[in-house]
Design a protein around this motif. Structure first.
Motif, PDB file in Angstrom:
ATOM      1  N   GLY A  10      18.400  41.833  39.250  1.00 50.98           N
ATOM      2  CA  GLY A  10      18.800  40.507  38.487  1.00 50.98           C
ATOM      3  C   GLY A  10      18.124  39.328  39.577  1.00 50.98           C
ATOM      4  N   PHE A  14      15.792  36.496  37.922  1.00 50.97           N
ATOM      5  CA  PHE A  14      16.387  34.877  38.153  1.00 50.97           C
ATOM      6  C   PHE A  14      15.182  33.931  38.854  1.00 50.97           C
ATOM      7  CE2 PHE A  14      21.165  35.612  37.365  1.00 50.97           C
ATOM      8  CZ  PHE A  14      20.611  36.266  36.177  1.00 50.97           C
ATOM      9  N   ASP A  94      16.718  40.080  32.854  1.00 48.28           N
ATOM     10  CA  ASP A  94      17.523  38.813  32.922  1.00 48.28           C
ATOM     11  C   ASP A  94      18.982  39.397  32.431  1.00 48.28           C
ATOM     12  OD1 ASP A  94      17.771  35.810  33.337  1.00 48.28           O
ATOM     13  OD2 ASP A  94      18.958  36.357  31.502  1.00 48.28           O
ATOM     14  N   LEU A  98      22.346  39.227  34.601  1.00 49.55           N
ATOM     15  CA  LEU A  98      23.786  38.573  34.186  1.00 49.55           C
ATOM     16  C   LEU A  98      24.854  39.550  34.479  1.00 49.55           C
ATOM     17  CD1 LEU A  98      25.144  36.188  32.600  1.00 49.55           C
ATOM     18  CD2 LEU A  98      24.192  37.547  30.453  1.00 49.55           C
ATOM     19  N   ALA A 102      27.615  38.736  36.997  1.00 50.18           N
ATOM     20  CA  ALA A 102      29.013  38.412  36.557  1.00 50.18           C
ATOM     21  C   ALA A 102      30.175  39.374  36.963  1.00 50.18           C
ATOM     22  CB  ALA A 102      28.910  38.250  35.005  1.00 50.18           C
ATOM     23  N   GLY A 127      26.924  34.564  37.247  1.00 52.85           N
ATOM     24  CA  GLY A 127      25.929  34.998  36.241  1.00 52.85           C
ATOM     25  C   GLY A 127      25.024  34.000  35.832  1.00 52.85           C
ATOM     26  N   CYS A 128      25.543  32.708  35.401  1.00 48.97           N
ATOM     27  CA  CYS A 128      24.996  31.387  34.714  1.00 48.97           C
ATOM     28  C   CYS A 128      24.497  30.235  35.592  1.00 48.97           C
ATOM     29  CB  CYS A 128      25.806  31.027  33.503  1.00 48.97           C
ATOM     30  SG  CYS A 128      26.431  32.573  32.500  1.00 48.97           S
ATOM     31  N   VAL A 144      21.954  27.751  28.277  1.00 48.34           N
ATOM     32  CA  VAL A 144      23.078  28.470  27.894  1.00 48.34           C
ATOM     33  C   VAL A 144      24.165  27.659  27.092  1.00 48.34           C
ATOM     34  CG1 VAL A 144      22.879  29.797  29.949  1.00 48.34           C
ATOM     35  CG2 VAL A 144      24.387  27.804  30.271  1.00 48.34           C
ATOM     36  N   TYR A 150      25.001  33.328  26.007  1.00 48.72           N
ATOM     37  CA  TYR A 150      24.648  33.748  27.105  1.00 48.72           C
ATOM     38  C   TYR A 150      25.776  33.865  28.187  1.00 48.72           C
ATOM     39  CZ  TYR A 150      21.783  34.346  31.465  1.00 48.72           C
ATOM     40  OH  TYR A 150      20.940  34.913  32.586  1.00 48.72           O
ATOM     41  N   ALA A 151      26.289  32.667  28.346  1.00 51.44           N
ATOM     42  CA  ALA A 151      27.577  32.671  29.174  1.00 51.44           C
ATOM     43  C   ALA A 151      28.929  33.167  28.458  1.00 51.44           C
ATOM     44  CB  ALA A 151      28.015  31.043  29.623  1.00 51.44           C
ATOM     45  N   ALA A 154      29.358  36.557  30.208  1.00 51.40           N
ATOM     46  CA  ALA A 154      30.029  36.612  31.542  1.00 51.40           C
ATOM     47  C   ALA A 154      31.520  36.261  31.385  1.00 51.40           C
ATOM     48  CB  ALA A 154      29.336  35.223  32.322  1.00 51.40           C
ATOM     49  N   ARG A 183      24.127  41.193  25.748  1.00 48.19           N
ATOM     50  CA  ARG A 183      23.187  40.189  25.954  1.00 48.19           C
ATOM     51  C   ARG A 183      21.856  40.539  25.080  1.00 48.19           C
ATOM     52  NH1 ARG A 183      20.855  35.709  25.325  1.00 48.19           N
ATOM     53  NH2 ARG A 183      19.419  35.568  26.742  1.00 48.19           N
TER      54      ARG A 183
END
Length: 202
Positions: A10, A14, A94, A98, A102, A127-128, A144, A150-151, A154, A183
């Motif tokens: 991750g 990121f 990614d 996430l 999260a 996570g975001c 996001v 995406y979020a 999480a 995701r």
């Protein structure tokens, strides 16, 4: 060790995504490093501030900082080689980041005996949060909030952990696999949340 390995994946994903956006915006070398680091660690830093964890604990992640710096350096100096297959594996790594971040963020809040709402916030920020800060610093609308689901994943992880629906180690790994898979499905199948655009003549 497994969680550390997932966190490393991750962190790499990121930090690279932050570096790529900085390069797209034609930032200089310092800007590329800052945006990459912020993307990888910004969410965790904001989470710590909100749930009462000393911000200085962020500096205990020396190995992860080193990994992020190496990743950014490779992308900046060797973009043609390092980003050749980014479209294929970038979104997948990614998604791993996430899910791992999260879940870890939610567990931080649970260890502090915080309410479910705080657990959810911790999961989302970890996570975001870095990606949101990255987009704001790059002068972009946070991705996001407007295009991809995406979020939400999480939030799902935070709810499940906050309600203690997953507590055993195997349940945490199962949750990780589920969040990662959701995701991946959301971007491969172009899932989007409903949105509403107001008429311009209002």
């Amino acid at each position: 060790m497994t969680w550390e390995f997932l966190s490393i994946i991750g962190t790499i994903a990121f930090s690279i995504s932050g570096a790529i956006i900085a390069m797209e915006e034609e930032y200089d070398l310092l800007g590329v490093y800052i945006l990459g680091i912020v993307t990888a660690f910004g969410g965790g830093a904001i989470r710590n501030l909100l749930i009462g964890v000393p911000p200085s604990t962020l500096w205990d992640q020396g190995t992860f900082f080193t990994i992020a710096l190496i990743s950014i350096t490779i992308v900046f100096f060797f973009p043609n080689n390092s980003l050749k297959h980014w479209d294929k594996w970038g979104n997948f790594t990614d998604a791993i980041g996430l899910a791992a971040f999260a879940i870890q963020g939610a567990l931080y809040a649970i260890e502090l005996n915080l309410p479910v709402s705080a657990v959810i916030v911790a999961a989302v920020l970890t996570g975001c949060g870095g990606g949101i800060v990255r987009d704001v610093l790059a002068g972009r609308k946070p991705l996001v909030f407007r295009k991809e689901i995406y979020a939400v994943w999480a939030i799902v992880a935070g709810i499940i952990l906050g309600l203690e629906l997953a507590t055993d180690t195997w349940e945490l790994y199962a949750l990780f696999i589920i969040i990662t898979a959701l995701r991946v499905l959301s971007y491969t199948r172009n899932w989007e949340l409903p949105n509403k655009k107001l008429p311009q003549n209002m």
